[in-house]
Design an enzyme around this catalytic site. Structure first.
Site, PDB file in Angstrom:
ATOM      1  CG  HIS A 131      -1.840  -1.110   1.389  1.00  0.00           C
ATOM      2  ND1 HIS A 131      -1.690  -2.075   2.357  1.00  0.00           N
ATOM      3  CD2 HIS A 131      -2.951  -1.445   0.701  1.00  0.00           C
ATOM      4  CE1 HIS A 131      -2.688  -2.947   2.258  1.00  0.00           C
ATOM      5  NE2 HIS A 131      -3.464  -2.599   1.264  1.00  0.00           N
ATOM      6  CG  ASP A 159      -5.402  -7.052  -5.473  1.00  0.00           C
ATOM      7  OD1 ASP A 159      -6.076  -7.932  -4.967  1.00  0.00           O
ATOM      8  OD2 ASP A 159      -4.488  -6.459  -4.843  1.00  0.00           O
ATOM      9  CD  GLN A 219      -9.051  -4.247  -6.629  1.00  0.00           C
ATOM     10  OE1 GLN A 219      -9.860  -4.766  -5.883  1.00  0.00           O
ATOM     11  NE2 GLN A 219      -7.951  -3.658  -6.189  1.00  0.00           N
ATOM     12  CB  SER A 263      -1.636 -10.245   0.895  1.00  0.00           C
ATOM     13  OG  SER A 263      -2.994 -10.407   1.261  1.00  0.00           O
ATOM     14  NE  ARG A 301      -8.790 -11.825   2.235  1.00  0.00           N
ATOM     15  CZ  ARG A 301      -9.303 -10.961   1.364  1.00  0.00           C
ATOM     16  NH1 ARG A 301      -8.562 -10.481   0.380  1.00  0.00           N
ATOM     17  NH2 ARG A 301     -10.561 -10.568   1.474  1.00  0.00           N
TER      18      ARG A 301
HETATM   19  P1  AMP Z   1      -6.473  -3.789  -0.445  1.00  0.00           P
HETATM   20  O1  AMP Z   1      -6.260  -3.037   0.822  1.00  0.00           O
HETATM   21  O2  AMP Z   1      -6.062  -5.234  -0.370  1.00  0.00           O
HETATM   22  O3  AMP Z   1      -7.837  -3.577  -1.036  1.00  0.00           O
HETATM   23  O4  AMP Z   1      -5.469  -3.172  -1.506  1.00  0.00           O
HETATM   24  C1  AMP Z   1      -5.480  -1.798  -1.796  1.00  0.00           C
HETATM   25  C2  AMP Z   1      -4.571  -1.540  -2.958  1.00  0.00           C
HETATM   26  O5  AMP Z   1      -3.240  -1.960  -2.640  1.00  0.00           O
HETATM   27  C3  AMP Z   1      -4.972  -2.324  -4.216  1.00  0.00           C
HETATM   28  O6  AMP Z   1      -4.784  -1.504  -5.359  1.00  0.00           O
HETATM   29  C4  AMP Z   1      -4.001  -3.469  -4.209  1.00  0.00           C
HETATM   30  O7  AMP Z   1      -3.730  -3.987  -5.496  1.00  0.00           O
HETATM   31  C5  AMP Z   1      -2.755  -2.806  -3.643  1.00  0.00           C
HETATM   32  N1  AMP Z   1      -1.843  -3.809  -3.104  1.00  0.00           N
HETATM   33  C6  AMP Z   1      -2.119  -4.771  -2.196  1.00  0.00           C
HETATM   34  N2  AMP Z   1      -1.036  -5.548  -1.972  1.00  0.00           N
HETATM   35  C7  AMP Z   1      -0.058  -5.074  -2.787  1.00  0.00           C
HETATM   36  C8  AMP Z   1       1.300  -5.446  -3.036  1.00  0.00           C
HETATM   37  N3  AMP Z   1       1.875  -6.474  -2.420  1.00  0.00           N
HETATM   38  N4  AMP Z   1       2.006  -4.728  -3.924  1.00  0.00           N
HETATM   39  C9  AMP Z   1       1.439  -3.669  -4.575  1.00  0.00           C
HETATM   40  N5  AMP Z   1       0.179  -3.260  -4.380  1.00  0.00           N
HETATM   41  C10 AMP Z   1      -0.569  -3.958  -3.499  1.00  0.00           C
END
Ligand code: AMP
Length: 289
Positions: free
Chosen positions: A42, A155, A158, A190, A192
């Site tokens: 993020h 993602d 997405q 992630s 998760r």
């Molecule tokens: P989320 O909080 O999982 O909904 O992710 C928010 C944003 O952060 C989305 O655009 C994801 O693709 C991006 N994101 C999540 N994990 C990563 C990562 N490891 N590398 C780059 N972007 C990420």
């Protein structure tokens, strides 16, 4: 030393006033939508926004409407205090933390339904997921009115869905997709990952190992997608309790399966390890990582 904490704004009128002030000051606004439980992935998006925009807004919102009934909405990690500290550290200007009742007003009944690119892969295994994502992202765009918005390649589908929506609905936002940030051993960061026990965290490496092996096979001249997929499945299923939702080699634009890896293709997968569902992907061929 961190910057001061960014302003956390929950109310819509307050958000509108803050955005109007930035606009009056002529600032280009970059926007990073997230569900919180922030990590380096993020933060890399926040830094990308800061490099291009005078003001960076981040939203933290766990959107109930993109989770299926048997998914992890109620246990999704919520770590607002730590998130605000991290955002202070990388200089975000504004953090929007809306309430469900504001995002979905009484009588809410309008959805954004993206077609073909949302249908395979995640679309098959998480029915309604992208409808929830596209709807909330369009709402957030309308509220924050950014010039540019930043998404992670992790993602992949997405980002493809958002691009399609923005093009189809003439949404005046530039979409930027930034590289996947990984742990030193290759596991894609992630929110998760924090569900994983230490031993499952080790087993989760099979996702990246299988993607790396696919990249190697293509670099060595293999072009037959089914052969590559067989090897990827073998690597993944060597991990005790790994369950594959999908492992696919697809056209990077349409996300439809390819039989032969031409100039470039995308290897993409979703695998459950110890009941935690993880996704990852990697470009193969000329545009490989
Ligand atoms: P989320 O909080 O999982 O909904 O992710 C928010 C944003 O952060 C989305 O655009 C994801 O693709 C991006 N994101 C999540 N994990 C990563 C990562 N490891 N590398 C780059 N972007 C990420």
């Amino acid at each position: 030393m961190s910057d001061p904490r960014p302003r956390a704004i929950a109310s819509l009128p307050e958000l509108r006033a803050a955005i109007a002030a930035l606009r009056r000051a002529g600032k280009r606004i970059g926007f990073v939508p997230t569900m919180g439980a922030l990590h380096e992935g993020h933060l890399s998006l926040v830094r990308a926004s800061k490099a291009e925009c005078a003001a960076t807004a981040v939203s933290i919102y766990v959107n109930p409407r993109q989770f299926g009934p048997n998914e992890d909405f109620s246990k999704y990690p919520r770590t607002l205090e730590a998130d605000l500290e991290l955002l202070a550290g990388c200089g975000a200007d504004l953090v929007f933390t809306p309430q469900d009742a504001d995002v979905y007003p009484p009588g809410f009944a309008s959805w954004v339904e993206v077609g073909a690119v949302a249908e395979p892969l995640e679309g098959q295994f998480r029915p309604g997921h992208f409808r929830g994502v596209a709807t909330v992202v369009l709402k957030l765009f309308n509220l924050v009115q950014p010039d540019a918005a930043y998404f992670g390649r992790k993602d992949y589908q997405q980002a493809a869905v958002i691009r399609r929506m923005v093009a189809d609905l003439h949404v005046p936002v530039e979409i930027r997709v930034c590289p996947t940030v990984r742990e030193p051993d290759g596991l894609a960061m992630s929110s998760r990952n924090r569900y994983l026990s230490p031993s499952a965290r080790q087993r989760a490496l099979v996702l990246w190992k299988s993607l790396e092996r696919a990249g190697e096979m293509v670099a060595e001249g293999e072009r037959d997608a089914e052969k590559i997929l067989r090897e990827m499945r073998r690597i993944i299923l060597a991990a005790e309790d790994a369950r594959i939702d999908y492992v696919a080699i697809v056209d990077p634009d349409t996300l439809q399966p390819v039989e032969t890896v031409q100039k470039s293709a995308l290897a993409i997968l979703a695998v459950k390890i110890e009941n935690t569902r993880l996704i990852d992907n990697r470009m193969l061929g000329e545009s490989g990582e």
